[in-house]
Structures are given as structure tokens and as C-alpha cells.
Scaffold this motif. Structure first.
Motif, mmCIF file in Angstrom:
data_model
loop_
_atom_site.group_PDB
_atom_site.id
_atom_site.type_symbol
_atom_site.label_atom_id
_atom_site.label_comp_id
_atom_site.label_asym_id
_atom_site.label_seq_id
_atom_site.Cartn_x
_atom_site.Cartn_y
_atom_site.Cartn_z
ATOM 1 N N UNK A 167 -35.733 -2.223 39.457
ATOM 2 C CA UNK A 167 -35.172 -2.338 38.110
ATOM 3 C C UNK A 167 -35.833 -3.476 37.347
ATOM 4 N N UNK A 168 -36.102 -3.292 36.050
ATOM 5 C CA UNK A 168 -35.744 -2.164 35.189
ATOM 6 C C UNK A 168 -36.850 -1.114 35.045
ATOM 7 N N UNK A 169 -37.865 -1.161 35.896
ATOM 8 C CA UNK A 169 -39.002 -0.266 35.761
ATOM 9 C C UNK A 169 -38.744 1.109 36.363
ATOM 10 N N UNK A 170 -39.353 2.115 35.765
ATOM 11 C CA UNK A 170 -39.492 3.432 36.379
ATOM 12 C C UNK A 170 -40.907 3.529 36.931
ATOM 13 N N UNK A 171 -41.048 4.185 38.078
ATOM 14 C CA UNK A 171 -42.347 4.377 38.710
ATOM 15 C C UNK A 171 -42.675 5.862 38.651
ATOM 16 N N UNK A 207 -31.704 -7.552 28.754
ATOM 17 C CA UNK A 207 -33.166 -7.569 28.730
ATOM 18 C C UNK A 207 -33.699 -7.482 27.307
ATOM 19 N N UNK A 208 -33.074 -6.638 26.492
ATOM 20 C CA UNK A 208 -33.545 -6.472 25.122
ATOM 21 C C UNK A 208 -33.283 -7.733 24.297
ATOM 22 N N UNK A 209 -32.126 -8.346 24.513
ATOM 23 C CA UNK A 209 -31.825 -9.587 23.781
ATOM 24 C C UNK A 209 -32.772 -10.710 24.204
ATOM 25 N N UNK A 210 -33.071 -10.769 25.519
ATOM 26 C CA UNK A 210 -34.032 -11.768 25.997
ATOM 27 C C UNK A 210 -35.405 -11.522 25.383
ATOM 28 N N UNK A 211 -35.796 -10.256 25.362
ATOM 29 C CA UNK A 211 -37.122 -9.917 24.847
ATOM 30 C C UNK A 211 -37.251 -10.265 23.368
ATOM 31 N N UNK A 246 -42.916 -8.239 28.534
ATOM 32 C CA UNK A 246 -41.480 -8.478 28.357
ATOM 33 C C UNK A 246 -40.861 -7.396 27.469
ATOM 34 N N UNK A 247 -41.532 -7.063 26.377
ATOM 35 C CA UNK A 247 -41.018 -6.039 25.470
ATOM 36 C C UNK A 247 -41.045 -4.654 26.118
ATOM 37 N N UNK A 248 -42.057 -4.391 26.941
ATOM 38 C CA UNK A 248 -42.121 -3.104 27.635
ATOM 39 C C UNK A 248 -41.034 -3.000 28.692
ATOM 40 N N UNK A 249 -40.795 -4.072 29.442
ATOM 41 C CA UNK A 249 -39.766 -4.026 30.484
ATOM 42 C C UNK A 249 -38.382 -3.857 29.885
ATOM 43 N N UNK A 250 -38.213 -4.276 28.631
ATOM 44 C CA UNK A 250 -36.940 -4.088 27.927
ATOM 45 C C UNK A 250 -36.863 -2.741 27.231
ATOM 46 N N UNK A 251 -37.883 -1.906 27.436
ATOM 47 C CA UNK A 251 -37.937 -0.564 26.852
ATOM 48 C C UNK A 251 -37.938 -0.581 25.321
ATOM 49 N N UNK A 252 -38.524 -1.646 24.755
ATOM 50 C CA UNK A 252 -38.637 -1.724 23.302
ATOM 51 C C UNK A 252 -40.038 -1.354 22.819
ATOM 52 N N UNK A 253 -41.000 -1.443 23.711
ATOM 53 C CA UNK A 253 -42.391 -1.165 23.365
ATOM 54 C C UNK A 253 -43.005 -0.269 24.433
ATOM 55 N N UNK A 254 -43.840 0.650 23.999
ATOM 56 C CA UNK A 254 -44.575 1.504 24.919
ATOM 57 C C UNK A 254 -46.065 1.391 24.649
ATOM 58 N N UNK A 313 -43.855 0.879 18.959
ATOM 59 C CA UNK A 313 -42.455 0.482 19.021
ATOM 60 C C UNK A 313 -41.583 1.683 19.367
ATOM 61 N N UNK A 314 -40.691 1.501 20.341
ATOM 62 C CA UNK A 314 -39.723 2.550 20.671
ATOM 63 C C UNK A 314 -38.536 2.386 19.724
ATOM 64 N N UNK A 315 -38.649 3.020 18.582
ATOM 65 C CA UNK A 315 -37.694 2.799 17.489
ATOM 66 C C UNK A 315 -36.269 3.195 17.867
ATOM 67 N N UNK A 316 -36.153 4.286 18.613
ATOM 68 C CA UNK A 316 -34.811 4.744 18.989
ATOM 69 C C UNK A 316 -34.080 3.677 19.784
ATOM 70 N N UNK A 317 -34.772 3.040 20.737
ATOM 71 C CA UNK A 317 -34.146 2.006 21.546
ATOM 72 C C UNK A 317 -33.816 0.769 20.723
ATOM 73 N N UNK A 318 -34.625 0.496 19.711
ATOM 74 C CA UNK A 318 -34.361 -0.666 18.868
ATOM 75 C C UNK A 318 -33.113 -0.462 18.007
ATOM 76 N N UNK A 319 -32.974 0.711 17.414
ATOM 77 C CA UNK A 319 -31.842 0.949 16.514
ATOM 78 C C UNK A 319 -30.532 1.137 17.273
#
Length: 353
Positions: A231-235, A269-273, A313-321, A329-335
Motif C-alpha cells: 500500500x498504496x501502490x498497485x502492481x 496521502x492526498x493531504x500530505x501530497x 509523492x503525487x503519484x502515490x497519492x493517486x493525484x498524478x499519473x 493530473x487525475x482530475x477525478x481524484x482531485x475533485x
């Protein structure tokens, strides 16, 4: 143009669900021997150093050999191909499988056009091994791994795989087996319940926390396997006709009696990122358009390694791909940040009158 369609009409893939302590064990080995990613994992870097301190000198040497040659991939390949129920089943298979088959199954699947080449490489054809290495020359470790599998003494490989897997399982996994098995099973059951209620693509995105996997012509099924240790990664892995995703278990699966005051890990994770000026600048830049690593480095006037760290950091928080070396930017996850906050604040706990 007129067309008569006599295909099977398949529009998407089927979903398979599977969980096993064996997957958890080998992914733990993979994570423990990949120090570059430790700062992005849910478990802190000290957790991994403490784990290694528990190993006997013999097991530590085998883990070092695994790290050098990425033999966790060998074990993972075997688990992907066979439904071993217990550790003893896996170890027995490794011990009794003939040399050709073990080499073949250990080599990575690189597509149908290279299957015969893969077989010849397993048989000892050096030119076939070179073709495989060339086909994945830009991969982080596949070329060296292919060379190792084709050249290693098979008895040495068998002894190593048996020793490292058995030792790691008994030393690291077994003491916590009941707890971890419960987490994996709860998550497996949650996904199994949702499986008939969601389209395959939606189920994949929901289970993995945002990975969108669109159908491919030669992929007929996607296998979803819950894991806790990465966690929080998918392999992601693949084999014939199958895409495999080892996805992180949900927060709800971790506790039998969830604490209403414990924030969801992905929200933390997202707040930290986002709690850094440089990363917030990156988010705005990526909101405007996709960027390469070099473009972000030039605009931010930072070292490329620093920018890469922020992006991790942003990728691990699923905010950036990232796709084709361009970050987006993963806009859906941000909003969904505010709805997540609202859901957390309104969840359980004491009511204020």
C-alpha cells in the motif's frame, strides 16, 4: 463498406478475484528489496530496516541475492501460473519441476509474437535470449533478469527460491498470518460482493483506487489480487490473455471494528501530497496541461531528482499519473477530495447536539 461480424462480440474483459498469503509474502520480498520506493509506501522506511534486522545471516544472504537478481519475479510468475494453496505446494513444485519448464515459466511474458523465442531461450539458445532482452531493453530490470534466468545453474536457483521463500514466510509472515489473512479475506469478500453490481472496468478502477484499464484485444480477463504490504501502490503484471493487478486493500478491510476517527489512508496521502508549495504548483501546471519531467524541472527551477521525488509523492497519492513520459493530473481524484473530507467528518463518532 459492408461487414458481416462473425467475432464473439466481446466488448470487455472478465474479472477474476483471488487472494493468497503467498502473494503477500513475495510482494513483501519485492518491497523490502526496493529501497527507492520505501518513502512512498504506507509503512515507513524504518519498518523495512527493522524487518531485515530480524533475518538470520543465511536468510539475509538469500534476500541480498534476491535483490541483486530480482528473483521475487520468478516466484511471482509461478504463483500467477499455478493455484498453490499452501507454501508447501509451491516449494514442492519448485523442487520437482524440470529445468526447461522452470526457466520458461520464470522468463517474463513479452507478448504472443515472442512466445517461441521465449521457449528457445529457456532451452539455452543465446540468440533467443538476446532477442528477448532487446524486446524489453528499456525496462528497469528485465534484460538483466532474462540473462540471469537463462544462465543460472538450475539447482542453485531452486535451492535459492526454496530457502528465501520458506525463510521469509516463516520469519516475517507467519507471526502475523492470522491478522493479514483476515484483512485480505475481508477485502476479497467486499470486491466479490460488488462484482455483479459493477461493470468490469468500473470494478477495476474502484478496487485499485483509480487505475483505468481499457479492454485490449488479446486480454480476455483481469485478475484482481488484494495486497496489504505494498500500500498504496498497485502492481501490474501480465501473462497469456491475462492482466494481473495486485491492488492495495481498502482502509475498511484493515480493521474488524473501524475507528470512526481514523481518516482514510488515501485522504491522508492526498493531504500530505498537497501540503507542499512546490507540489501545489505542479498540480496547477498539470491542471493546465500535461508536462514532461524536463518541462516541470525547467519551470520550477529545481533539480530534476527533486522534481521526480515530488511527482512520486503525487503519484502515490493517486493525484498524478504518467503516460508516454508525460505527467497528467487525475482530475477525478482531485475533485473528490472535499466529498472524502465530508464523508470522514460525518462518519460515526459522537454526535454534537
Amino acid at each position: 463498406m459492408r461487414l458481416i461480424d462473425i467475432t464473439n462480440g466481446r466488448k470487455t474483459y472478465e474479472i477474476e478475484l483471488q487472494f493468497s498469503m503467498l502473494f503477500e509474502s513475495v510482494l513483501g520480498l519485492a518491497a523490502a528489496t526496493y529501497p527507492d520506493i520505501h518513502h512512498t509506501l504506507e509503512k515507513p522506511p524504518t519498518y523495512w530496516s527493522d524487518l531485515k534486522a530480524k533475518l538470520s545471516s543465511k536468510l539475509a544472504a538469500e534476500v541480498s541475492y534476491l535483490q541483486q537478481n530480482n528473483t521475487w519475479k520468478t516466484i511471482l510468475n509461478l504463483l500467477d501460473r499455478h493455484s498453490f494453496k499452501e507454501l508447501s505446494d509451491l516449494l514442492s513444485y519448485i523442487k520437482n519441476t524440470d529445468e526447461l519448464e522452470l526457466r520458461y515459466e520464470s522468463l517474463p511474458f513479452l507478448g504472443y509474437t515472442l512466445q517461441e523465442t521465449r521457449r528457445k531461450a529457456a532451452e539455452g539458445a543465446s540468440n533467443a535470449a538476446d532477442q528477448l532482452k532487446q524486446a524489453c531493453h528499456d525496462h528497469k530490470f528485465f534484460p538483466d533478469y532474462i540473462h540471469f534466468i537463462c544462465e543460472v545453474n538450475i539447482d542453485q536457483l531452486k535451492n535459492h527460491l526454496i530457502t528465501v521463500m520458506n525463510g521469509w514466510y516463516q520469519t516475517i509472515v507467519a507471526p502475523h498470518e492470522e491478522t493479514i489473512r483476515g484483512i485480505l479475506e475481508r477485502d476479497f469478500q467486499a470486491k466479490l460482493t460488488m462484482m455483479p453490481k459493477m461493470e468490469p472496468e468500473a470494478l477495476v478502477e474502484w478496487a485499485t483506487g483509480g487505475i483505468r484499464y481499457l479492454p485490449e484485444p488479446q486480454v480476455t480477463r483481469v485478475r484482481l489480487i488484494p495486497q496489504y504490504v505494498y500500500r498504496p501502490w498497485s502492481i501490474q503484471a501480465e501473462m497469456e490473455q491475462t492482466k494481473i493487478l495486485y491492488y492495495p486493500v481498502s482502509d475498511e478491510s484493515i480493521s474488524v471494528e473501524p475507528d470512526p476517527y481514523r481518516p482514510p489512508h488515501n485522504l491522508v496521502q492526498q493531504c500530505k501530497a498537497l501540503g507542499d508549495e512546490h507540489r501545489m504548483r505542479m498540480v496547477k501546471m498539470l491542471y493546465q496541461k500535461d508536462h514532461s519531467l524536463q518541462e516541470l524541472t525547467d519551470k520550477l527551477d529545481l533539480a530534476k531528482s527533486t522534481v521526480h521525488h515530488h511527482l512520486s509523492m503525487l503519484r502515490s497519492a493517486q493525484l498524478v499519473g504518467v503516460e508516454e513520459q508525460r505527467y497528467y493530473l487525475k482530475r477525478t481524484n482531485l475533485v473528490t477530495l472535499f466529498p472524502q473530507w465530508q464523508g470522514y467528518l460525518e462518519r460515526g463518532g459522537e454526535k454534537i447536539e
